[in-house]
Design an enzyme around this catalytic site. Sequence first.
Site, PDB file in Angstrom:
ATOM      1  N   ARG A   1     -73.754   2.920 -24.415  1.00  0.00           N
ATOM      2  CA  ARG A   1     -75.202   3.130 -24.512  1.00  0.00           C
ATOM      3  C   ARG A   1     -75.858   3.122 -23.131  1.00  0.00           C
ATOM      4  NH1 ARG A   1     -77.773   3.427 -29.172  1.00  0.00           N
ATOM      5  NH2 ARG A   1     -76.594   3.014 -31.075  1.00  0.00           N
TER       6      ARG A   1
ATOM      7  N   HIS B   1     -75.170   6.456 -21.647  1.00  0.00           N
ATOM      8  CA  HIS B   1     -76.019   7.445 -22.313  1.00  0.00           C
ATOM      9  C   HIS B   1     -77.428   7.430 -21.734  1.00  0.00           C
ATOM     10  CE1 HIS B   1     -78.495   8.915 -25.826  1.00  0.00           C
ATOM     11  NE2 HIS B   1     -77.600   9.878 -25.725  1.00  0.00           N
TER      12      HIS B   1
END
Length: 209
Positions: free
Chosen positions: A39, A42
Amino acid sequence: MPFNYEKNGEAIYKESFSIIRSEADLSAFTPEEEIIVVRMIHASGMVGLAQSIKFTPDFANVARAAIENGAPILCDTKMVSEGITRKRLPKNNKIICTIREPNVREMAVEAKNTRSAVAIELWRPYLEGAVIAIGNAPTALFHLLNLLENPHYPRPAAIIGCPVGFVGARESKDALMLSAPAPCCITVGRLGGSAVTVAAVNALAGSFE
């Protein structure tokens, strides 16, 4: 000529994470840590960020348990506090940012320190068992570490220390990992920022399964 592009949000989301997992070296991380790292990658758009993310051994599980038990999340900036996805939080956890409290500017002048640093003194009523999310200000992280030098000061459950920048960022995160007053996660060197800090919190608020 019109541009053709993927219009399905869920498909974009799934493909993004598939690309990250195919390109990033995640071998150094536990399954729980890996979800956080993916994450953070990302959020940054940098596959190589994985090499700069460090955890203390117990961070992922301790921080997740704290959030699941309703721990407040204390943030150094509004960018961090506003980025956290409220609906992911399992117990409607409080999200607290004190940088804009009316007395902070006066406190900073008196202390000859930054507003980001002195604002965390207002965290004290919420600090015990909290999850800390510092994504912008090295001075806030340094000041927190100084406060936690006092063994009687309230102890957070976990600290995400990812301040970004060229002055003090590297040193503040090195100091956090060295002293480790609580389980912690950092981005080493100059890298960091609000987006990757928020991504770590949102990952912890989701499922590790």
